[in-house]
Design a protein around this motif. Structure first.
Motif, PDB file in Angstrom:
ATOM      1  N   GLY A 178      78.640  41.638  -8.801  1.00  0.00           N
ATOM      2  CA  GLY A 178      77.272  41.912  -9.669  1.00  0.00           C
ATOM      3  C   GLY A 178      76.193  42.140  -8.742  1.00  0.00           C
ATOM      4  N   THR A 179      76.336  42.266  -7.394  1.00  0.00           N
ATOM      5  CA  THR A 179      75.279  42.781  -6.479  1.00  0.00           C
ATOM      6  C   THR A 179      75.401  44.403  -6.362  1.00  0.00           C
ATOM      7  N   PRO A 180      74.354  45.070  -5.737  1.00  0.00           N
ATOM      8  CA  PRO A 180      74.335  46.476  -5.583  1.00  0.00           C
ATOM      9  C   PRO A 180      75.455  47.003  -4.662  1.00  0.00           C
ATOM     10  N   MET A 181      76.171  48.007  -4.938  1.00  0.00           N
ATOM     11  CA  MET A 181      76.968  48.450  -3.915  1.00  0.00           C
ATOM     12  C   MET A 181      76.021  49.503  -2.993  1.00  0.00           C
ATOM     13  N   PRO A 182      76.491  49.442  -1.848  1.00  0.00           N
ATOM     14  CA  PRO A 182      75.571  50.203  -0.751  1.00  0.00           C
ATOM     15  C   PRO A 182      75.720  51.624  -1.146  1.00  0.00           C
ATOM     16  N   GLY A 183      74.234  52.199  -1.182  1.00  0.00           N
ATOM     17  CA  GLY A 183      74.128  53.844  -1.330  1.00  0.00           C
ATOM     18  C   GLY A 183      74.422  54.303  -2.814  1.00  0.00           C
TER      19      GLY A 183
END
Length: 222
Positions: free
Chosen positions: A87-92
């Motif tokens: 549920g956390t943002p994926m890098p880039g």
């Protein structure tokens, strides 16, 4: 000098995990077409606990199917990553990690566990993840083998409904009545029977293979 015998561990690495506690592999979904093993490796590299990464590709086209598996050194390591990253943002990117327990390890065939029984769960709050939905049911019904919140492929946002998969039909039937109206996150769930898809993945794959061969046959006959 003592040598490692059959008890040393080398002989038992490829057994099928029989319980959730033995599973060291996470399923990762909603992968964009440009994600590759190197990108996923960079996402988890600093944990120092990744054993292998595999993105599933279509056997006919070679294109990514949008999901894969990440194997870790231990169940505890996989659980830490699941709870930290899911549920956390994926890098880039502008989308979030979509993680869940894999029911089988990398390089292993999926054990034939018999038929699966699913329910439809509606009225889900926007923050409900696969993991939260699964744990809401698994705490009551041990045969739960996974959950999936359906998301919009363009935005990655929840569409407000999903499915929960059971191995035990009796538990599935009980859950349909016992969990209807129970809160998951901030909203009461609306539960009904899941309608099976008209074609399974196997049938679609077979149709693709069949079409591939008929194309070759037509080509040769010209």
């Amino acid at each position: 000098m003592a040598t490692a015998g059959p008890q040393g561990g080398g002989y038992h690495q490829h057994h099928h995990p029989m319980t959730l506690e033995e599973v060291r592999t996470l399923w990762i979904g909603d992968l964009q077409y440009w994600f590759d093993e190197n990108y996923l490796s960079s996402c988890f590299a600093h944990t120092g606990e990744v054993v292998s990464i595999k993105i599933i590709r279509n056997k006919i086209t070679g294109q990514p199917e949008g999901y894969g598996f990440v194997e870790f050194v231990s169940h505890a390591a996989a659980e830490r990553v699941l709870q930290t990253y899911n549920g956390t943002p994926m890098p880039g990117t502008e989308q979030n990690f979509r993680l869940n327990w894999a029911s089988f390890g990398i390089g292993e065939k999926r054990p034939d566990a018999g038929p699966e029984h699913s329910i439809f769960v509606g009225d889900l709050a926007p923050d409900v993840t696969d993991y939260l939905l699964q744990e809401t049911f698994r705490s009551q019904y041990p045969s739960v083998r996974g959950a999936k919140v359906v998301t919009d492929p363009n935005t990655g946002r929840s569409k407000g409904y999903g499915f929960v998969k059971f191995l035990d039909e009796n538990e599935r039937n009980r859950a349909m009545t016992e969990m209807n109206g129970v809160f998951c996150s901030t909203r009461p769930m609306r539960i009904s029977a899941a309608t099976p898809k008209k074609t399974t993945g196997f049938q679609q794959q077979y149709a693709a293979v069949k079409g591939h061969f008929s194309f070759i046959t037509n080509d040769l006959s010209q």
